[in-house]
Scaffold this motif. Structure first.
Motif, PDB file in Angstrom:
ATOM      1  N   ARG A 105       0.848  -1.205   0.000  1.00  0.00           N
ATOM      2  CA  ARG A 105       0.000   0.000   0.000  1.00  0.00           C
ATOM      3  C   ARG A 105       0.878   1.249   0.000  1.00  0.00           C
ATOM      4  NH1 ARG A 105      -5.257  -0.065   1.812  1.00  0.00           N
ATOM      5  NH2 ARG A 105      -4.924   1.754   3.143  1.00  0.00           N
ATOM      6  N   THR A 106       0.563   2.165  -0.911  1.00  0.00           N
ATOM      7  CA  THR A 106       1.300   3.431  -0.966  1.00  0.00           C
ATOM      8  C   THR A 106       0.311   4.581  -0.857  1.00  0.00           C
ATOM      9  OG1 THR A 106       1.142   3.743  -3.356  1.00  0.00           O
ATOM     10  CG2 THR A 106       2.946   2.376  -2.568  1.00  0.00           C
ATOM     11  N   THR A 107       0.784   5.707  -0.336  1.00  0.00           N
ATOM     12  CA  THR A 107      -0.056   6.902  -0.325  1.00  0.00           C
ATOM     13  C   THR A 107       0.834   8.131  -0.414  1.00  0.00           C
ATOM     14  OG1 THR A 107      -1.988   7.944   0.693  1.00  0.00           O
ATOM     15  CG2 THR A 107      -0.185   7.376   2.166  1.00  0.00           C
ATOM     16  N   VAL A 108       0.206   9.269  -0.744  1.00  0.00           N
ATOM     17  CA  VAL A 108       0.936  10.528  -0.867  1.00  0.00           C
ATOM     18  C   VAL A 108       0.262  11.579   0.013  1.00  0.00           C
ATOM     19  CG1 VAL A 108      -0.397  11.209  -2.932  1.00  0.00           C
ATOM     20  CG2 VAL A 108       1.843  12.242  -2.499  1.00  0.00           C
ATOM     21  N   VAL A 109       1.070  12.396   0.693  1.00  0.00           N
ATOM     22  CA  VAL A 109       0.532  13.478   1.522  1.00  0.00           C
ATOM     23  C   VAL A 109       1.251  14.780   1.179  1.00  0.00           C
ATOM     24  CG1 VAL A 109      -0.136  11.953   3.419  1.00  0.00           C
ATOM     25  CG2 VAL A 109       2.108  13.012   3.477  1.00  0.00           C
ATOM     26  N   PHE A 110       0.477  15.869   1.108  1.00  0.00           N
ATOM     27  CA  PHE A 110       1.058  17.177   0.808  1.00  0.00           C
ATOM     28  C   PHE A 110       0.121  18.257   1.318  1.00  0.00           C
ATOM     29  CE2 PHE A 110      -0.933  15.283  -2.994  1.00  0.00           C
ATOM     30  CZ  PHE A 110      -2.032  16.118  -3.145  1.00  0.00           C
ATOM     31  N   GLY A 111       0.674  19.465   1.455  1.00  0.00           N
ATOM     32  CA  GLY A 111      -0.114  20.597   1.951  1.00  0.00           C
ATOM     33  C   GLY A 111      -1.014  21.167   0.873  1.00  0.00           C
ATOM     34  N   GLY A 112      -1.811  22.170   1.262  1.00  0.00           N
ATOM     35  CA  GLY A 112      -2.697  22.821   0.302  1.00  0.00           C
ATOM     36  C   GLY A 112      -4.036  22.138   0.138  1.00  0.00           C
ATOM     37  N   THR A 113      -4.213  20.975   0.792  1.00  0.00           N
ATOM     38  CA  THR A 113      -5.493  20.263   0.752  1.00  0.00           C
ATOM     39  C   THR A 113      -5.832  19.818   2.180  1.00  0.00           C
ATOM     40  OG1 THR A 113      -4.352  18.174   0.319  1.00  0.00           O
ATOM     41  CG2 THR A 113      -5.148  19.373  -1.593  1.00  0.00           C
ATOM     42  N   SER A 114      -7.044  19.347   2.377  1.00  0.00           N
ATOM     43  CA  SER A 114      -7.490  18.925   3.710  1.00  0.00           C
ATOM     44  C   SER A 114      -6.599  17.802   4.255  1.00  0.00           C
ATOM     45  CB  SER A 114      -8.933  18.443   3.646  1.00  0.00           C
ATOM     46  OG  SER A 114      -9.315  17.860   4.884  1.00  0.00           O
ATOM     47  N   ILE A 115      -6.269  17.917   5.527  1.00  0.00           N
ATOM     48  CA  ILE A 115      -5.395  16.929   6.160  1.00  0.00           C
ATOM     49  C   ILE A 115      -6.162  15.687   6.616  1.00  0.00           C
ATOM     50  CG2 ILE A 115      -5.558  17.741   8.562  1.00  0.00           C
ATOM     51  CD1 ILE A 115      -2.462  17.499   8.693  1.00  0.00           C
ATOM     52  N   GLU A 116      -7.474  15.818   6.812  1.00  0.00           N
ATOM     53  CA  GLU A 116      -8.282  14.725   7.377  1.00  0.00           C
ATOM     54  C   GLU A 116      -8.280  13.453   6.530  1.00  0.00           C
ATOM     55  OE1 GLU A 116      -9.290  14.725  10.449  1.00  0.00           O
ATOM     56  OE2 GLU A 116      -8.506  16.757  10.638  1.00  0.00           O
ATOM     57  N   PRO A 117      -8.543  13.531   5.190  1.00  0.00           N
ATOM     58  CA  PRO A 117      -8.501  12.296   4.382  1.00  0.00           C
ATOM     59  C   PRO A 117      -7.134  11.622   4.429  1.00  0.00           C
ATOM     60  CG  PRO A 117      -9.515  14.088   3.148  1.00  0.00           C
ATOM     61  CD  PRO A 117      -8.916  14.698   4.366  1.00  0.00           C
ATOM     62  N   GLN A 118      -6.059  12.429   4.514  1.00  0.00           N
ATOM     63  CA  GLN A 118      -4.707  11.871   4.576  1.00  0.00           C
ATOM     64  C   GLN A 118      -4.504  11.136   5.902  1.00  0.00           C
ATOM     65  OE1 GLN A 118      -2.021  15.165   3.739  1.00  0.00           O
ATOM     66  NE2 GLN A 118      -2.857  15.454   1.690  1.00  0.00           N
ATOM     67  N   ASP A 127       2.686   0.970   3.435  1.00  0.00           N
ATOM     68  CA  ASP A 127       4.077   0.502   3.359  1.00  0.00           C
ATOM     69  C   ASP A 127       5.014   1.597   2.867  1.00  0.00           C
ATOM     70  OD1 ASP A 127       3.731  -2.554   3.774  1.00  0.00           O
ATOM     71  OD2 ASP A 127       2.269  -2.080   2.210  1.00  0.00           O
ATOM     72  N   VAL A 128       4.513   2.379   1.882  1.00  0.00           N
ATOM     73  CA  VAL A 128       5.330   3.415   1.248  1.00  0.00           C
ATOM     74  C   VAL A 128       4.617   4.751   1.358  1.00  0.00           C
ATOM     75  CG1 VAL A 128       6.422   4.190  -0.897  1.00  0.00           C
ATOM     76  CG2 VAL A 128       6.246   1.740  -0.411  1.00  0.00           C
ATOM     77  N   LEU A 129       5.336   5.762   1.836  1.00  0.00           N
ATOM     78  CA  LEU A 129       4.761   7.101   1.966  1.00  0.00           C
ATOM     79  C   LEU A 129       5.573   8.078   1.119  1.00  0.00           C
ATOM     80  CD1 LEU A 129       2.791   9.109   3.316  1.00  0.00           C
ATOM     81  CD2 LEU A 129       4.465   9.363   5.162  1.00  0.00           C
ATOM     82  N   ILE A 130       4.871   8.836   0.275  1.00  0.00           N
ATOM     83  CA  ILE A 130       5.500   9.916  -0.487  1.00  0.00           C
ATOM     84  C   ILE A 130       4.954  11.216   0.107  1.00  0.00           C
ATOM     85  CG2 ILE A 130       5.813  10.961  -2.762  1.00  0.00           C
ATOM     86  CD1 ILE A 130       4.548   7.496  -2.826  1.00  0.00           C
ATOM     87  N   ALA A 131       5.831  12.163   0.420  1.00  0.00           N
ATOM     88  CA  ALA A 131       5.379  13.345   1.147  1.00  0.00           C
ATOM     89  C   ALA A 131       6.200  14.589   0.827  1.00  0.00           C
ATOM     90  CB  ALA A 131       5.442  13.072   2.654  1.00  0.00           C
ATOM     91  N   THR A 132       5.552  15.756   0.955  1.00  0.00           N
ATOM     92  CA  THR A 132       6.288  17.020   0.960  1.00  0.00           C
ATOM     93  C   THR A 132       6.695  17.287   2.405  1.00  0.00           C
ATOM     94  OG1 THR A 132       4.174  18.202   1.106  1.00  0.00           O
ATOM     95  CG2 THR A 132       5.182  18.012  -1.080  1.00  0.00           C
ATOM     96  N   PRO A 133       7.800  18.013   2.621  1.00  0.00           N
ATOM     97  CA  PRO A 133       8.343  18.150   3.982  1.00  0.00           C
ATOM     98  C   PRO A 133       7.387  18.758   5.010  1.00  0.00           C
ATOM     99  CG  PRO A 133       9.952  18.866   2.360  1.00  0.00           C
ATOM    100  CD  PRO A 133       8.678  18.651   1.629  1.00  0.00           C
ATOM    101  N   GLY A 134       6.721  19.851   4.636  1.00  0.00           N
ATOM    102  CA  GLY A 134       5.860  20.538   5.597  1.00  0.00           C
ATOM    103  C   GLY A 134       4.719  19.676   6.111  1.00  0.00           C
ATOM    104  N   ARG A 135       3.992  19.046   5.200  1.00  0.00           N
ATOM    105  CA  ARG A 135       2.848  18.206   5.607  1.00  0.00           C
ATOM    106  C   ARG A 135       3.317  16.983   6.386  1.00  0.00           C
ATOM    107  NH1 ARG A 135      -2.598  17.928   4.337  1.00  0.00           N
ATOM    108  NH2 ARG A 135      -2.379  20.175   4.684  1.00  0.00           N
ATOM    109  N   LEU A 136       4.447  16.413   5.994  1.00  0.00           N
ATOM    110  CA  LEU A 136       4.999  15.254   6.692  1.00  0.00           C
ATOM    111  C   LEU A 136       5.259  15.582   8.164  1.00  0.00           C
ATOM    112  CD1 LEU A 136       6.207  12.355   6.604  1.00  0.00           C
ATOM    113  CD2 LEU A 136       8.394  13.415   6.056  1.00  0.00           C
TER     114      LEU A 136
END
Length: 418
Positions: A105-118, A127-136
């Motif tokens: 399972r992979t997912t991506v998290v980033f700012g500028g959108t709602s944090i709740e679904p993430q 298993d794998v997370l792709i992220a921008t630094p601030g949101r992470l």
């Protein structure tokens, strides 16, 4: 070499075959075995070299034996940190493609959108997370995720990450990952600050370079126009009417410059859209989709917004403003002339940019072909403007206030677009 010669699981090879690729690119051929050997890597690689697959494929291979973990029992074992949202989404798409026949399972998290679904997705286990630094860091601060099980940490587009002011954030992320984690650092250019970071966070790394940073795209016809700054728009319109056709990417240095040029080209009847950091995530994605789907044929962007975005079949690049970092020029023109096709790069040089051209030509070790036969030539007696001591700092300073120093309130209210 064929992909089947690499020590990759059948499920991965099946997914690769469906993408239509048979042989790994040079960066993939060099990196994949090293990643599988758990080596730290510092790699110099431009967009378009296949670098995402160079780390995605071996990461998936290493995680396959975790694939049948219960969903809620899954731990984040691979973390890919990306400077921009667009690049993060692109990396996520690649991971999904290559892990198609696994249960990872992979997912991506980033700012500028709602944090709740993430938050909801992360709580279910990935298993794998792709992220921008601030949101992470925001999610970690809220105890939504743990980085204590990270086996592989990837820092993608490291030079851009540091240019955007993420040095402290990257250090924080590295410090909360396990000490025995593997670190893979990818960067289009290798300025001092990237090398300094590498010295701190990498352990006896293997160096991988697929092409010299100075190598400008071989299939790109490079042309240079000396033009007064105030006549750049007229020159741009002249070229669009008479010379430059097809799918065109225009680079400007600032967000304001991007908006101004977009407005001018629209008034002149051109199908154009733009990309920069002040636009919302949905607006940026819409602009990119319009350009990729040929609904518009001209995209105007800043370097930060355009970095890492994979755009195929680009006919021309226009450097409306020249970059002050010569490697950025190489990166820009490399967007065209890909996959054996030819492309064109048109560079406008004002008096304040003449020194930039010198450093660019020193880097690429060739003189860019000069076009003198155009309607808006610069006076031949024009001298280069020296940038030393000048910059973007404000000159409208109040007594007792230091030049260019932001107030506490200004820093507090600064919007993060990543």
């Amino acid at each position: 070499m064929h992909f089947s010669e690499l020590p990759l699981d059948k499920s991965i090879l099946k997914a690769i075959k469906e993408t239509g690729y048979d042989a790994p690119t040079p960066i993939q051929e060099k990196c994949i075995p090293l990643v599988l050997e758990n080596k730290d890597i510092i790699a110099s690689a431009q967009t378009g070299t296949g670098k995402t697959a160079a780390f995605a494929l071996p990461i998936i291979e290493k995680l396959i034996w975790h694939q049948n973990s219960k969903k809620k029992g899954k731990k984040i074992r691979a973390l890919i940190v990306s400077p921009t949202r667009e690049l993060a989404v692109q990396i996520q798409d690649d991971f999904k493609t290559y892990a198609k026949y696994t249960n990872l399972r992979t997912t991506v998290v980033f700012g500028g959108t709602s944090i709740e679904p993430q938050k909801d997705v992360l709580k279910k286990g990935v298993d794998v997370l792709i992220a921008t630094p601030g949101r992470l860091l925001d999610l970690r601060k809220q105890d939504i995720l743990s980085l204590s099980h990270i086996q592989t940490l990837v820092l993608d587009e490291a030079d851009l990450m540091l240019d955007m002011g993420f040095y402290d954030d990257v250090n924080k992320i590295v410090k909360v990952c396990p000490k025995n984690r593997q670190v893979l650092l990818f960067s289009a250019t290798m300025p001092k600050k990237v090398l300094q970071l590498a010295n701190v966070i990498l352990n006896n790394p293997e160096k991988v370079e697929v092409a010299a940073n100075s190598s400008a795209a071989k299939n790109v016809n490079q042309l240079l126009y000396y033009v007064p700054r105030k006549k750049k728009l007229e020159l741009c319109l002249h070229l669009l009417r008479n010379t430059v056709k097809g799918s065109i990417l225009i680079f400007r240095r600032t967000k304001f410059g991007v908006d101004k040029l977009e407005s001018s080209l629209k008034k002149n009847g051109y199908n154009v859209t733009s990309l920069h950091g002040d636009k919302s995530q949905s607006a940026r994605q819409e602009a990119l989709n319009k350009f990729k789907n040929n609904d518009v044929n001209i995209l105007i962007a800043t370097d930060v917004a355009a970095r890492g975005i994979d755009i195929n079949s680009l006919d021309a690049v226009i450097n409306f403003d020249l970059p002050n970092i010569p490697e950025t020029y190489v990166h820009r023109i490399g967007r065209t002339g890909r996959a054996g096709e030819s492309g064109n790069a048109y560079s406008f040089c004002g008096a304040d940019e003449m020194n930039y051209i010198k450093t660019i030509q020193q880097l690429i070790q060739k003189k860019i072909e000069l076009v003198e036969d155009h309607p808006y030539p610069m006076d031949k007696n024009t001298k280069a403007i020296n940038h030393k001591g000048s910059g973007s700092k404000s000159t409208n300073t109040k007594p007792g206030k230091k030049k260019g120093r932001k107030s506490a309130n200004s820093k507090k209210n600064k919007k993060r677009w990543y």
